[in-house]
Design an enzyme around this catalytic site. Structure first.
Site, short mmCIF file in Angstrom:
data_model
loop_
_atom_site.label_atom_id
_atom_site.label_comp_id
_atom_site.label_asym_id
_atom_site.label_seq_id
_atom_site.Cartn_x
_atom_site.Cartn_y
_atom_site.Cartn_z
CG ASP A 230 33.68 33.83 35.30
OD1 ASP A 230 34.73 33.45 35.26
OD2 ASP A 230 32.68 34.73 34.51
CG ASP A 320 43.89 38.07 43.63
OD1 ASP A 320 44.10 39.43 43.32
OD2 ASP A 320 44.18 36.99 42.63
#
Length: 405
Positions: A230, A320
């Site tokens: 974001d 990730d």
């Protein structure tokens, strides 16, 4: 983006700061117990500097960590495969078993990262010579764009995205959060998904949301899965152009590392037969990454249906890194480095304004009371400290709030 050793000292210092910042982010979860920590606990956990360090014995209850110092340069250069490896050594008091995850496929050599790109160029050349039809053209509607966010960032980060680049991909972009929010459910045309994951920026919450993103994409039938955070600005037309250069029916893991060498994990348990040394690259989620549908279908039996969370729990790394572990280590698909992805873990001011239209993603961060943002003229710094409005108006000046040009 290659960082030259001849840069002015202040730029070298800033590059070192963001590299150290990332290594700290990579390690902060490692001193926690198996249960989910609170955001405050995660923030106060022991972290390592970028130099060679070892936790004190007081912080070795679960595991010991050592990270080698890194020379800062871009990992897209072949020479980087010969650089010192980022090493993490974990000594577990319980046995660690990968038998339910491992796949009987040989690990490709490091050169596979570049062979894959070479194969693509060769394929493009062959098509130009033989007239072989081009692979299916990628259009915007072929892409599933997911953005991970949280309740505390709805009114700041999410609002900024909704007013800028989301307007270019309303039907293709979905926001994955951790609470109901009728206001933004309306502003995003129902594209705000409450994952019911924990709030906060710690491993379990991050992996929970990434798992939801992956599962929703698999159900969508789209050709490409592109994840962003974001704090990313996504140059939507450039993203489409990038993916049009690749075939979604081939295994593609497109992104950009935030460390200068492969991540090496040593898993050391009392049972010596289970000792593991794992080396892999991962694309930082802070810059964004894209996966082809062919690759995600191979991930389905391993990480689909919530299994992504279980793998994150096993290796105890954020989303990730877990993604890189699954793709590079388990599925043996090498990361293809795309320099056009950018995270706040690199100095944003190094991106030249005349290349903005060529970049896929941008980011920002407030570090040491100073904004790490792109250098661009436009709105006043107080009105646009993150520079997203200024960037958006430079790329797409026809928006109503942009100054008349």
């Amino acid at each position: 983006m290659q960082l030259s050793q001849n840069l002015p000292q202040k730029f070298q210092n800033k590059a070192g700061e963001v590299q150290t910042h990332h290594l700290k982010l990579l390690q902060y979860e490692q001193s926690t117990a198996a249960t989910s920590p609170s955001p405050s606990a995660a923030a106060s956990s022991p972290i390592l500097s970028s130099s060679v360090s070892t936790f004190s014995s007081a912080s070795q209850t679960k595991h010991d960590l050592t990270v080698s110092a890194q020379q800062l340069h871009h990992p897209n250069l072949p020479a980087s495969f010969h650089q010192p490896t980022t090493v993490i050594i974990r000594k577990d008091i319980h046995s660690f078993n990968f038998s339910d995850l491992e796949l009987p496929v040989e690990r490709p050599t490091a050169s596979a990262h570049f062979i894959r790109n070479g194969q693509l160029l060769h394929d493009l050349y062959q098509r130009s010579v033989t007239g072989t039809p081009k692979p299916p053209t990628t259009e915007l509607d072929d892409i599933f764009i997911s953005v991970k966010t949280t309740k505390s960032y709805h009114d700041s980060r999410l609002a900024l995205i909704v007013k800028t680049w989301f307007q270019l991909a309303k039907d293709q972009t979905w926001f994955f959060t951790d609470t109901n929010d009728p206001y933004f459910e309306e502003k995003t045309n129902g594209h705000l998904i409450n994952t019911n994951c924990s709030q906060g920026h710690f491993r379990k919450a991050l992996c929970c949301k990434m798992s939801a993103e992956l599962d929703v994409f698999l159900e969508s039938g789209k050709k490409w899965f592109c994840h962003f955070d974001d704090d990313n600005y996504v140059n939507v037309p450039r993203l489409v152009k990038l993916l049009d250069e690749y075939s979604p029916s081939v295994d593609w893991y497109l992104g950009k590392p935030s460390i200068s060498s492969p991540l090496e994990i040593h898993l050391d348990s009392k049972n010596t037969s289970l000792n593991k040394k794992i080396t892999f690259w991962f694309a930082t989620g802070g810059a964004g990454f894209c996966l082809s549908r062919a690759l995600t279908l191979k991930m389905l039996p391993i990480a689909g249906g919530g299994k992504f969370i279980s793998i994150g729990d096993k290796i105890r790394f954020p989303d990730d890194v877990t993604m890189g572990f699954i793709i590079e280590h388990l599925l043996k698909v090498p990361l293809t480095v795309v320099d056009n992805f950018h995270s706040h873990l690199e100095p944003m001011e190094f991106i030249r304004p005349d290349t903005f239209q060529d970049q896929v993603s941008f980011s920002y961060a407030l570090m040491k009371n100073q904004w790490n943002v792109i250098k661009i003229d436009g709105f006043d710094l107080k009105a646009d400290p993150r520079r997203f409005y200024s960037l958006h108006c430079k790329l797409f000046p026809y928006f109503s709030y942009c100054p008349h040009r």
